[in-house]
Write an enzyme that holds these catalytic residues in place. Structure first.
Site, mmCIF file in Angstrom:
data_model
loop_
_atom_site.group_PDB
_atom_site.id
_atom_site.type_symbol
_atom_site.label_atom_id
_atom_site.label_comp_id
_atom_site.label_asym_id
_atom_site.label_seq_id
_atom_site.Cartn_x
_atom_site.Cartn_y
_atom_site.Cartn_z
ATOM 1 C CG ASN A 1 -1.770 -1.271 1.159
ATOM 2 O OD1 ASN A 1 -2.177 -1.662 0.292
ATOM 3 N ND2 ASN A 1 -2.720 -1.416 2.176
ATOM 4 N N PRO B 1 1.737 -13.747 -1.150
ATOM 5 C CG PRO B 1 1.083 -12.538 0.688
ATOM 6 C CD PRO B 1 1.694 -12.365 -0.411
ATOM 7 C CG HIS C 1 -2.068 -7.581 -2.264
ATOM 8 N ND1 HIS C 1 -3.286 -7.898 -2.836
ATOM 9 C CD2 HIS C 1 -2.015 -7.054 -0.929
ATOM 10 C CE1 HIS C 1 -4.366 -7.876 -1.675
ATOM 11 N NE2 HIS C 1 -3.621 -7.224 -0.435
#
Lengths: 479, 139
Positions: A328, A376, A402
């Site tokens: 972010n 992840p 992400h």
């Protein structure tokens, strides 16, 4: 396919929101999803991608990565680049958890060395790193030290004994975003940040002991120091209350600035200011300070992870940092737009930078193969390491997804899923989970996320990043 | 009805009601606190004063709830009782409040972490003589 009916498929896995979708759109929207993933796309996420397209100075497209889901202001997975002269910066395009990010440590251990000890090891990590709601750090920083953390990020941690210089070379921005000014961070943000440095937090943040299960690209994996069977540790956390408060403060500042500069907002959470304005400069300086706090936080946690492994094995276990990526953040970067090189302010909210080989921002050790991209998964599902590509520079301003992306809200998960049952099922598959309470497991259960393999297939298929390695969990410590 | 929670796929949203501005602000605080803990379980042992000012009621609501999140995180106190007095004046409003609660450490069952108040869908308005405060929280 209610939501997808509003979109035009322009090529494989690329869906366009045309500019006549809503008044005020300066550019189209591009959403990157497979035919299967588009089924789960929320209308709200399309609207939010379209709202971003109304902001002044936006370049080419408002984009949503394959893990897209609804947020506010930008969607999660949203990427937008703004011209530095005509464009804006928006705290809602960065998000509350500034530089929430992920880093990967590669160990010298192999899975067979670790598996028999996984319960003890995850307990050791859980002890070493404070986690959960309201967790406080094991050490205190004073105001002067906190200011240095805001100014110099991971470097502060390394210079104070929490890591080695090589760690900094393997962080995005070297773990130290330039332009940070602690004076632009409010007292409240400092109050929230001071006791939380070196804590994991709660929600989707975690520490995970993993095994490299599969290598897809031997040459790139070798450059990243990864091989099959090797044990890695992944750390996912952000800027804690400091970042939340910086965003809270500046969304309000930008609300006033949007009115002052006559910017029409389709969502008040998109409040923004022209990049040349004092409000924009102040926000960037505070946001960079928040980003640096997060890098220092992950660096301190890395040190405690290394200590815990070395203490357990009663020897110095080598654990090098593969890379650390921000999720972010807004950054000034040079990109080519319509054949012309331009300075842009790229916002990535729930998205990862994924720079191609040759870019000066990529560490020297990886410059020939591209930036490591760490994606992840959720507890119980795989994580991936990928590498940035030239195609990504062209298609997404060097960005990729992400994570897997949520499909179920936290409140719905708490209602429908029993954390102790998830824990039991994961244990049957050989994965140990440690959490402050079962509710924390329920709200992050594998079924609340999209299938990571499908999301990565879109990223790899589009070529915006290329698969390098697949990692599977051995033991997880939840925040 | 004091407040109602709205369906939201990713986060937490509510509308709080009040016959007066003060009552709507109190009910908004109760709605937010109710996401974290059952207020009936919290003893009003610790008291805190809050003073804020703002140019509009919706941004004052944003500040009020943000302040409560801040003191929750910094003081480690869960708050369950609220008294609010909003006074209009030239160019804006002033809020004076007192809140009561007790230490987080006595409530290990707290699980939800509210990160922030958002401006998305934020509104404070009077409808049929009832004030409505709509708020979306990032959780």
């Amino acid at each position: 396919m209610v939501a997808a009916d509003k979109l035009k498929k322009i090529s494989e896995d690329v869906w366009e929101i045309p500019t006549d979708y809503k008044p005020g759109m300066n550019v189209p929207g591009h959403i990157f999803l497979s035919d299967r993933l588009i089924e789960g796309l929320e209308s709200g996420a399309i609207d939010q991608t379209a709202n971003v397209a109304t902001l002044p100075g936006i370049q080419r497209y408002s984009m949503a990565m394959p893990d897209v889901h609804i947020g506010y202001g930008f969607p999660i997975g949203g990427v937008a680049a703004f011209d530095t002269e005509t464009g804006v910066i928006s705290p809602g395009g960065v998000g509350f958890d500034i530089n929430c990010g992920v880093r990967l440590l590669r160990s010298e251990l192999m899975a067979d060395d670790v598996k028999p000890h996984k319960v003890d090891l995850i307990n050791a990590l859980y002890e070493a790193v404070p986690s959960g709601l309201g967790s406080e750090s094991k050490f205190r920083v004073n105001d002067a030290q906190l200011a240095e953390v805001f100014r110099t990020g991971a470097r502060w941690a390394v210079e104070n004994g929490y890591g080695v210089k090589a760690d900094l070379e393997h962080c995005e921005e070297n773990g130290e975003m330039k332009g940070a000014d602690p004076a632009k961070v409010s007292k409240k943000a400092r109050d929230r940040g001071r006791p939380q440095l070196g804590t994991l937090g709660s929600g989707n943040h975690f520490l995970e002991i993993q095994k490299v299960e599969k290598i897809y690209d031997e040459a790139v994996a070798k450059a990243f120091g990864l091989k099959e069977g090797q044990v890695t540790v992944m750390i996912h956390c952000g800027s804690r209350g400091a970042g939340h408060q910086i965003c809270t403060d500046y969304v309000k500042t930008m609300e006033q600035a949007s009115r002052k500069y006559g910017i029409k907002l389709y969502d008040r959470q998109l409040a923004c200011a022209p990049l040349s304005s004092p409000e924009a400069k102040d926000y960037f300086a505070a946001m960079a300070a928040g980003a640096n706090y997060a890098w220092a936080n992950r660096q301190i946690i890395s040190h405690w992870v290394r200590e815990a492994f070395s203490k357990y094995y009663k020897r110095d276990v080598r654990m090098d940092l593969v890379y650390d990526v921000a999720h972010n953040v807004a950054k000034f970067e040079e990109h080519e737009v319509d054949g012309v090189k331009k300075a842009l302010c790229v916002h990535r909210k729930g998205a990862t930078r994924a720079f191609a080989p040759g870019r000066s921002e990529v560490p020297v050790a990886y410059r020939d193969v591209g930036q490591p991209v760490i994606i992840p998964g959720s507890m119980g599902s795989a994580s991936y390491v990928l590498a940035g590509t030239q195609r990504g520079m062209e298609l997404t301003f060097g960005s990729t997804c992400h994570g897997a992306g949520r499909v179920m809200s936290r409140s719905a998960a708490l209602k429908d899923i029993r954390g102790n049952e998830v824990k039991r099922q994961l244990l049957e598959r050989g994965i140990v989970v440690k959490a402050p309470k079962d509710a924390a497991i329920a709200e992050e259960a594998p079924e609340v996320y999209k299938e990571i393999d499908e999301v990565i297939a879109v990223v790899d298929g589009l070529g915006i990043s290329k698969k390098v390695a697949r990692l599977v969990p051995i033991a997880v410590a939840k925040g | 009805m004091d407040f109602q929670y709205l369906e939201h796929t990713a986060d937490a949203e509510f509308i709080a009601y009040g016959h007066t501005v003060d009552e709507a602000f109190v009910n908004a605080a109760r709605a937010m606190a109710g996401l974290v803990i059952d207020p009936a379980k919290v003893k009003p042992e610790v008291e805190k004063s809050v003073e804020l000012s703002g140019d509009a009621l919706d941004t004052l609501l944003y500040d009020w709830l943000s302040e409560l999140l801040y003191i929750f995180e910094v003081d480690h106190i869960v708050y369950s009782r609220f008294q609010v007095h909003v006074t209009p004046h030239e160019g804006g409003y002033t809020l004076e409040a007192r809140v009561w609660g007790e230490s987080v450490s006595r409530h290990p069952d707290i699980s939800m972490h509210i990160k922030a108040v958002t401006f998305h869908d934020l509104r404070f308005e009077k409808k049929d003589n009832i004030y409505e405060a709509q708020v979306l929280l990032d959780i």
